[in-house]
Design a protein around this motif. Sequence first.
Motif, PDB file in Angstrom:
ATOM      1  N   ALA A  26       0.834  -1.198   0.000  1.00  0.00           N
ATOM      2  CA  ALA A  26       0.000   0.000   0.000  1.00  0.00           C
ATOM      3  C   ALA A  26       0.872   1.252   0.000  1.00  0.00           C
ATOM      4  N   LEU A  27       1.960   1.212   0.739  1.00  0.00           N
ATOM      5  CA  LEU A  27       2.896   2.333   0.777  1.00  0.00           C
ATOM      6  C   LEU A  27       3.489   2.585  -0.608  1.00  0.00           C
ATOM      7  N   VAL A  28       3.947   1.530  -1.248  1.00  0.00           N
ATOM      8  CA  VAL A  28       4.516   1.641  -2.596  1.00  0.00           C
ATOM      9  C   VAL A  28       3.465   2.176  -3.571  1.00  0.00           C
ATOM     10  N   ALA A  29       2.249   1.670  -3.491  1.00  0.00           N
ATOM     11  CA  ALA A  29       1.183   2.110  -4.391  1.00  0.00           C
ATOM     12  C   ALA A  29       0.847   3.585  -4.177  1.00  0.00           C
ATOM     13  N   ASP A  30       0.791   4.023  -2.924  1.00  0.00           N
ATOM     14  CA  ASP A  30       0.464   5.418  -2.643  1.00  0.00           C
ATOM     15  C   ASP A  30       1.593   6.361  -3.056  1.00  0.00           C
ATOM     16  N   ILE A  31       2.822   5.894  -3.010  1.00  0.00           N
ATOM     17  CA  ILE A  31       3.940   6.692  -3.519  1.00  0.00           C
ATOM     18  C   ILE A  31       3.808   6.808  -5.040  1.00  0.00           C
ATOM     19  N   ALA A  32       3.528   5.705  -5.698  1.00  0.00           N
ATOM     20  CA  ALA A  32       3.400   5.696  -7.160  1.00  0.00           C
ATOM     21  C   ALA A  32       2.251   6.581  -7.632  1.00  0.00           C
ATOM     22  N   ARG A  33       1.160   6.634  -6.859  1.00  0.00           N
ATOM     23  CA  ARG A  33      -0.003   7.452  -7.230  1.00  0.00           C
ATOM     24  C   ARG A  33       0.156   8.917  -6.839  1.00  0.00           C
ATOM     25  N   GLY A  34       1.231   9.227  -6.117  1.00  0.00           N
ATOM     26  CA  GLY A  34       1.461  10.605  -5.706  1.00  0.00           C
ATOM     27  C   GLY A  34       0.737  11.007  -4.436  1.00  0.00           C
ATOM     28  N   VAL A  35       0.134  10.044  -3.760  1.00  0.00           N
ATOM     29  CA  VAL A  35      -0.530  10.329  -2.484  1.00  0.00           C
ATOM     30  C   VAL A  35       0.514  10.685  -1.431  1.00  0.00           C
ATOM     31  N   LEU A  36       1.612   9.976  -1.458  1.00  0.00           N
ATOM     32  CA  LEU A  36       2.741  10.245  -0.565  1.00  0.00           C
ATOM     33  C   LEU A  36       3.895  10.745  -1.417  1.00  0.00           C
ATOM     34  N   VAL A  37       4.391  11.909  -1.092  1.00  0.00           N
ATOM     35  CA  VAL A  37       5.480  12.521  -1.853  1.00  0.00           C
ATOM     36  C   VAL A  37       6.757  12.472  -1.025  1.00  0.00           C
ATOM     37  N   PRO A  38       7.907  12.709  -1.643  1.00  0.00           N
ATOM     38  CA  PRO A  38       9.158  12.711  -0.884  1.00  0.00           C
ATOM     39  C   PRO A  38       9.083  13.638   0.330  1.00  0.00           C
ATOM     40  N   ASP A  39       9.724  13.226   1.392  1.00  0.00           N
ATOM     41  CA  ASP A  39       9.789  13.954   2.667  1.00  0.00           C
ATOM     42  C   ASP A  39       8.479  13.951   3.446  1.00  0.00           C
ATOM     43  N   THR A  40       7.541  13.102   3.062  1.00  0.00           N
ATOM     44  CA  THR A  40       6.299  12.975   3.823  1.00  0.00           C
ATOM     45  C   THR A  40       6.581  12.195   5.098  1.00  0.00           C
ATOM     46  N   ARG A  41       6.092  12.715   6.219  1.00  0.00           N
ATOM     47  CA  ARG A  41       6.244  12.006   7.497  1.00  0.00           C
ATOM     48  C   ARG A  41       5.078  11.060   7.660  1.00  0.00           C
ATOM     49  N   LEU A  42       5.390   9.801   7.796  1.00  0.00           N
ATOM     50  CA  LEU A  42       4.353   8.786   7.994  1.00  0.00           C
ATOM     51  C   LEU A  42       3.889   8.793   9.442  1.00  0.00           C
ATOM     52  N   PRO A  43       2.728   8.189   9.707  1.00  0.00           N
ATOM     53  CA  PRO A  43       2.270   8.097  11.092  1.00  0.00           C
ATOM     54  C   PRO A  43       3.273   7.293  11.927  1.00  0.00           C
ATOM     55  N   THR A  44       3.268   7.541  13.218  1.00  0.00           N
ATOM     56  CA  THR A  44       4.117   6.736  14.088  1.00  0.00           C
ATOM     57  C   THR A  44       3.673   5.285  13.999  1.00  0.00           C
ATOM     58  N   GLN A  45       4.557   4.415  14.373  1.00  0.00           N
ATOM     59  CA  GLN A  45       4.231   2.995  14.336  1.00  0.00           C
ATOM     60  C   GLN A  45       3.033   2.696  15.223  1.00  0.00           C
TER      61      GLN A  45
END
Length: 66
Positions: A25-44
């Motif tokens: 899901a992370l890879v897919a959201d990066i590919a779709r532009g939902v997550l861009v470089p330097d995006t801070r993900l939620p804490t674990q």
Amino acid sequence: MTAASDWAPALSDSSDPVYLAIVNALVADIARGVLVPDTRLPTQRALADTLGVAIGTVTRAYTEAQ
């Protein structure tokens, strides 16, 4: 730095382990532009609570994705 602390992956209904579904899901959201470089993900802990999984599952996913 962009914040995506509310990012919650859409987990697929596959036979893959949950940690791999998070990675995919992370890879897919990066590919779709939902997550861009330097995006801070939620804490674990926050992502584990959101998904209803163990924190170790999210830790493994983040480690695998890294």
